[in-house]
Design an enzyme around this catalytic site. Structure first.
Site, short mmCIF file in Angstrom:
data_model
loop_
_atom_site.label_atom_id
_atom_site.label_comp_id
_atom_site.label_asym_id
_atom_site.label_seq_id
_atom_site.Cartn_x
_atom_site.Cartn_y
_atom_site.Cartn_z
N CYS A 1 -1.53 7.69 -10.71
CA CYS A 1 -0.66 6.60 -10.25
C CYS A 1 -1.50 5.50 -9.61
CB CYS A 1 0.35 7.12 -9.23
SG CYS A 1 1.48 8.36 -9.87
N ARG B 1 9.96 -5.34 -11.21
CA ARG B 1 10.75 -4.22 -10.67
C ARG B 1 10.70 -4.13 -9.16
NH1 ARG B 1 8.85 0.90 -12.97
NH2 ARG B 1 6.94 -0.18 -13.52
N GLU C 1 -1.31 4.22 -6.69
CA GLU C 1 -1.71 4.54 -5.31
C GLU C 1 -2.98 5.38 -5.28
OE1 GLU C 1 2.90 4.57 -5.20
OE2 GLU C 1 1.31 5.04 -6.64
N TYR D 1 3.38 19.66 4.51
CA TYR D 1 2.24 20.55 4.34
C TYR D 1 1.00 19.71 4.55
CZ TYR D 1 -1.32 23.42 2.09
OH TYR D 1 -2.45 24.14 1.82
N CYS E 1 1.76 11.53 -4.91
CA CYS E 1 1.07 10.47 -4.16
C CYS E 1 1.33 10.58 -2.67
CB CYS E 1 1.50 9.10 -4.67
SG CYS E 1 0.80 8.70 -6.28
N CYS F 1 5.50 8.53 -5.57
CA CYS F 1 6.01 9.82 -6.06
C CYS F 1 5.58 10.93 -5.09
CB CYS F 1 5.49 10.09 -7.48
SG CYS F 1 3.74 10.53 -7.56
N TRP G 1 -2.80 19.74 4.22
CA TRP G 1 -3.85 20.49 3.54
C TRP G 1 -4.95 20.91 4.51
CZ3 TRP G 1 -9.05 19.34 2.36
CH2 TRP G 1 -9.64 20.18 1.42
#
Length: 138
Positions: free
Chosen positions: A56, A84, A58, A127, A93, A90, A129
């Protein structure tokens, strides 16, 4: 509860919109992203769509920023081609942005509803990491 700020970086939105209008062509490049580094500079990029799951916009902007020595992104926005407007990141991302830049602000919404929110607010029950990695300093 989403924590939002009243400040929306319109210059950042326009930078992404300009790239979406001038650089996105066909099905391979349909989204543009712009991010502002702590030093004020703006980095832009486009997605690289591929049926195998290309990155993507990003994610491309993270690599582009690093290639330009910009490692402290503070705000990001994505804009779609064909006018748009602002498109929220998403799920993938959102997670990557949180892992790289836990204090990152993300511009979301449309029209008069544009707002800036912390990336962590886009991932309830987040979460993290880094919290689950073995301590390598021991």
């Amino acid at each position: 509860m989403t924590t939002q700020t009243d400040h929306v970086d319109r210059e950042l939105i326009e930078a992404a919109a300009h790239v979406a209008r001038t650089r996105c062509r066909g099905d391979n490049h349909t989204m543009a992203a712009a991010a502002r580094d702590r030093d004020g500079r703006i980095v832009t990029a486009v997605n690289a769509y591929h049926f195998t799951g290309g990155p993507c916009a990003e994610l491309v902007v993270i690599g582009t920023a690093a290639g330009q020595g910009a490692y402290e992104l503070v705000t990001i926005v994505a804009v779609g081609d064909r006018d748009r407007g602002v498109v929220p990141p998403c799920g993938r991302c959102r997670q990557v942005l949180l892992d790289y830049f836990p204090d990152l602000e993300v511009i979301v919404g449309a029209g008069e509803g544009l707002r800036t929110v912390p990336v962590a607010d886009l991932l309830p029950e987040t979460y993290v990491w880094a919290d689950h990695q073995l301590d390598t300093e021991s």
